[in-house]
Write an enzyme that holds these catalytic residues in place. Sequence first.
Site, PDB file in Angstrom:
ATOM      1  N   ASP A  98       0.842  -1.220   0.033  1.00 25.33           N
ATOM      2  CA  ASP A  98       0.081   0.010  -0.093  1.00 25.33           C
ATOM      3  C   ASP A  98       0.771   1.059  -0.050  1.00 25.33           C
ATOM      4  OD1 ASP A  98      -2.537   0.935  -0.182  1.00 25.33           O
ATOM      5  OD2 ASP A  98      -3.205   0.641   1.978  1.00 25.33           O
ATOM      6  N   GLY A 116      -1.381  14.688  10.614  1.00 21.82           N
ATOM      7  CA  GLY A 116      -1.375  15.059   9.010  1.00 21.82           C
ATOM      8  C   GLY A 116      -0.797  16.355   8.790  1.00 21.82           C
ATOM      9  N   SER A 117      -0.912  16.770   7.643  1.00 19.17           N
ATOM     10  CA  SER A 117      -0.402  18.037   7.447  1.00 19.17           C
ATOM     11  C   SER A 117      -1.001  19.318   8.231  1.00 19.17           C
ATOM     12  CB  SER A 117      -0.422  18.455   5.884  1.00 19.17           C
ATOM     13  OG  SER A 117      -1.917  18.426   5.639  1.00 19.17           O
ATOM     14  N   THR A 139      -4.285  20.846   6.598  1.00 15.63           N
ATOM     15  CA  THR A 139      -5.588  19.979   7.145  1.00 15.63           C
ATOM     16  C   THR A 139      -5.836  20.296   8.684  1.00 15.63           C
ATOM     17  OG1 THR A 139      -4.906  18.302   5.419  1.00 15.63           O
ATOM     18  CG2 THR A 139      -6.965  17.774   7.000  1.00 15.63           C
ATOM     19  N   GLY A 140      -4.623  20.026   9.323  1.00 11.43           N
ATOM     20  CA  GLY A 140      -4.540  20.443  10.955  1.00 11.43           C
ATOM     21  C   GLY A 140      -5.376  21.652  11.320  1.00 11.43           C
ATOM     22  N   LYS A 188      -8.021  23.022   9.460  1.00 10.40           N
ATOM     23  CA  LYS A 188      -9.317  22.913   9.111  1.00 10.40           C
ATOM     24  C   LYS A 188      -9.690  21.960  10.331  1.00 10.40           C
ATOM     25  CE  LYS A 188      -8.812  22.638   4.127  1.00 10.40           C
ATOM     26  NZ  LYS A 188      -8.909  21.590   3.038  1.00 10.40           N
ATOM     27  N   GLU A 198      -0.977  16.442  15.442  1.00 10.99           N
ATOM     28  CA  GLU A 198       0.477  16.022  15.194  1.00 10.99           C
ATOM     29  C   GLU A 198       0.852  16.281  13.804  1.00 10.99           C
ATOM     30  OE1 GLU A 198       2.588  14.689  17.333  1.00 10.99           O
ATOM     31  OE2 GLU A 198       1.294  14.268  18.999  1.00 10.99           O
ATOM     32  N   CYS A 242       7.338  12.421   9.684  1.00 11.01           N
ATOM     33  CA  CYS A 242       7.124  13.779  10.112  1.00 11.01           C
ATOM     34  C   CYS A 242       8.395  14.578  10.883  1.00 11.01           C
ATOM     35  CB  CYS A 242       6.010  14.005  11.024  1.00 11.01           C
ATOM     36  SG  CYS A 242       6.123  12.520  12.220  1.00 11.01           S
TER      37      CYS A 242
HETATM   38  P1  NAD Z   1      -3.110  15.141   5.230  1.00  8.58           P
HETATM   39  O1  NAD Z   1      -3.215  16.310   6.036  1.00  8.58           O
HETATM   40  O2  NAD Z   1      -3.284  15.254   3.606  1.00  8.58           O
HETATM   41  O3  NAD Z   1      -4.063  14.072   5.425  1.00  8.58           O
HETATM   42  C1  NAD Z   1      -4.264  13.485   6.865  1.00  8.58           C
HETATM   43  C2  NAD Z   1      -5.597  13.157   7.132  1.00  8.58           C
HETATM   44  O4  NAD Z   1      -6.533  14.008   6.929  1.00  8.58           O
HETATM   45  C3  NAD Z   1      -6.055  11.967   6.167  1.00  8.58           C
HETATM   46  O5  NAD Z   1      -6.697  11.041   6.594  1.00  8.58           O
HETATM   47  C4  NAD Z   1      -7.130  12.749   5.253  1.00  8.58           C
HETATM   48  O6  NAD Z   1      -8.041  12.100   4.466  1.00  8.58           O
HETATM   49  C5  NAD Z   1      -7.438  13.510   6.175  1.00  8.58           C
HETATM   50  N1  NAD Z   1      -8.159  14.975   5.686  1.00  8.58           N
HETATM   51  C6  NAD Z   1      -8.004  15.641   4.408  1.00  8.58           C
HETATM   52  N2  NAD Z   1      -8.730  16.564   4.515  1.00  8.58           N
HETATM   53  C7  NAD Z   1      -9.629  16.717   5.552  1.00  8.58           C
HETATM   54  C8  NAD Z   1     -10.620  17.559   5.904  1.00  8.58           C
HETATM   55  N3  NAD Z   1     -10.966  18.586   5.142  1.00  8.58           N
HETATM   56  N4  NAD Z   1     -11.061  17.344   7.253  1.00  8.58           N
HETATM   57  C9  NAD Z   1     -10.706  16.219   7.710  1.00  8.58           C
HETATM   58  N5  NAD Z   1      -9.938  15.322   7.600  1.00  8.58           N
HETATM   59  C10 NAD Z   1      -9.280  15.637   6.219  1.00  8.58           C
HETATM   60  O7  NAD Z   1      -1.740  14.422   5.514  1.00  8.58           O
HETATM   61  P2  NAD Z   1      -1.063  13.248   4.752  1.00  8.58           P
HETATM   62  O8  NAD Z   1      -0.455  13.486   3.428  1.00  8.58           O
HETATM   63  O9  NAD Z   1      -1.913  12.071   4.922  1.00  8.58           O
HETATM   64  O10 NAD Z   1       0.340  12.963   5.733  1.00  8.58           O
HETATM   65  C11 NAD Z   1       1.418  13.693   5.675  1.00  8.58           C
HETATM   66  C12 NAD Z   1       1.572  14.736   6.783  1.00  8.58           C
HETATM   67  O11 NAD Z   1       1.396  14.031   8.100  1.00  8.58           O
HETATM   68  C13 NAD Z   1       2.887  15.429   6.850  1.00  8.58           C
HETATM   69  O12 NAD Z   1       2.665  16.813   6.896  1.00  8.58           O
HETATM   70  C14 NAD Z   1       3.519  14.699   8.035  1.00  8.58           C
HETATM   71  O13 NAD Z   1       4.340  15.782   8.658  1.00  8.58           O
HETATM   72  C15 NAD Z   1       2.441  14.493   9.149  1.00  8.58           C
HETATM   73  N6  NAD Z   1       2.730  13.684  10.051  1.00  8.58           N
HETATM   74  C16 NAD Z   1       2.942  13.940  11.417  1.00  8.58           C
HETATM   75  C17 NAD Z   1       3.241  13.182  12.321  1.00  8.58           C
HETATM   76  C18 NAD Z   1       3.457  13.702  13.705  1.00  8.58           C
HETATM   77  O14 NAD Z   1       3.804  12.696  14.532  1.00  8.58           O
HETATM   78  N7  NAD Z   1       3.630  14.936  13.918  1.00  8.58           N
HETATM   79  C19 NAD Z   1       3.567  11.683  11.924  1.00  8.58           C
HETATM   80  C20 NAD Z   1       2.868  11.425  10.628  1.00  8.58           C
HETATM   81  C21 NAD Z   1       2.670  12.273   9.676  1.00  8.58           C
END
Ligand code: NAD
Length: 493
Positions: free
Chosen positions: A92, A231-232, A235-236, A238, A253, A287
């Site tokens: 995956d 996540g990013s 998105t965080g 939002k 995170e 991250c």
């Molecule tokens: P992303 O923000 O694109 O997506 C993360 C999640 O949010 C996914 O499940 C996605 O479907 C969901 N999402 C997207 N839009 C949304 C919305 N409008 N409302 C609610 N949820 C929504 O991130 P990604 O590309 O999956 O992951 C990469 C990012 O994650 C990088 O920036 C990385 O640094 C970060 N990350 C941080 C840590 C940490 O512990 N600090 C760990 C792993 C990854």
Amino acid sequence: MQTTQLYIDGAFVAPHAGGSFEAINPATETAFARIAAGTAEDVDRAVRSARRAFDQGPWPQMPAADRAAALRRIARGITERLTEIAAVETRDNGKPIPEAEWDVGDAAVVFNYYADLAESHEADGAQSVDLGDDAFTGTVVTEPLGVVGAITPWNFPLLMAVWKVAPALAAGCTIVLKPSEFCSVSCAILAEIINAAGLPAGVFNLVTGTGPEAGAPLADHPLVDKLAFTGSVPTGRKVMTAAAAGIRTVSLELGGKSPFIIFEDCDIEKAVEWILFGIFWNKGEVCSATSRVLVQRGLYPRLMERLVEATEAISIGPGGAEGVKLGPVVSKQQYDKVLAAIEAGKSTTARLVTGGGRPAGMNTGYYIAPTIFADVPTDAAIWREEIFGPVVCVNPFDTEDEALALANDSAYGLAGAVMSDDLERCERVASKLRAGVIWINCSQPTFTQLPWGGYKSSGIGRELGKAGFMGFREIKQITRYDHTRSWGWYLKP
Ligand code: NAD
């Protein structure tokens, strides 16, 4: 081809709207499974089920030992299926099998750790507080926080979910998990394992789907008490906005651009090894990846030479192939994003010393050669912004103060690393780096027992360790008055 299902209220179900989308193997660019596309209706059902399980169910009130036993059954279930889950994770996400096995093994460790913590926390009991007034006694207790909405990324698909699911369940919460649409299959297996472990219906729910169609309705749902997001940054933001609208607890995170300071008294081989592990492990989709390396000038030319040589020797290929150390990046979207960042880097005065695009002769799969830029302007996007791929920037420095100033000059503050044989200097630098995770003489090894999380734009709150458990507990104070006494404010005793 297998189509995954949602897991809601203790049952595997198809999504309300009936949709699904492909899970793509980034090594072959072909689909290997279909993922159930949950939408707002499914999220609503899942949240209502979690709400019932929390408000009426036995789970939050259960003795910690019973919850711990269930968590240990989940840990066993993961261990029994480790090889299968690791293979899924590699198919995956693209990561090499040994890395996937490490992640899945860690997921079992996390469940066992939080099983122990749930029991020891309960054994510690209520905390009495001296109120300085013998008519009153005060205690502080903690309770399960409520219904958790967990939204997770694709880089460690199972492990990032488990960092939330295990402590939330241990703490007595109920949960709805929405994993990344780019890597959902291992979380579908987690639902099977949790189902087999016999948790009450509604305690754990899985809704796969896209961010806008499943993530956003979960973030907006009024019956969720806490949003736990990884996540990013965009998105965080939002998710935090949605949490603000409902005044809900939120943990974030987020991303990073972590520095690695290398002093000139270091052994070159050790320095190179940890630089490589700090940025190319998991394809740099980490991250906390140490993507900005600062090398003291006396060591800089020799280190660069050895670093380039070792980087060019990294074996690139499908994660399932023997000896591969760098797999394809996760998706076409990520491939395009990383290549665009590299192209932007090439248009600066930075020197591209190796990599910079697709490895020669690899025509299928989202492969990107491990890439190093040197002498990077510190206002360039490649120096300041998270790339989340196998790309590292290396710059020289002269003094400790200069290294610290460069390291801390970032919007992020997730992690930082320092390397020197002078251990006092390492401790001094560690104390001055503005980040939540510091490595001395290494980069990236992560332990379940230690809290994980960032300063500044890297997030809010902590996962793992005891802090990770307390993030899913509410704090309650109980103040008791001696019922044999009169208060005597309005009424005469
Ligand atoms: P992303 O923000 O694109 O997506 C993360 C999640 O949010 C996914 O499940 C996605 O479907 C969901 N999402 C997207 N839009 C949304 C919305 N409008 N409302 C609610 N949820 C929504 O991130 P990604 O590309 O999956 O992951 C990469 C990012 O994650 C990088 O920036 C990385 O640094 C970060 N990350 C941080 C840590 C940490 O512990 N600090 C760990 C792993 C990854």
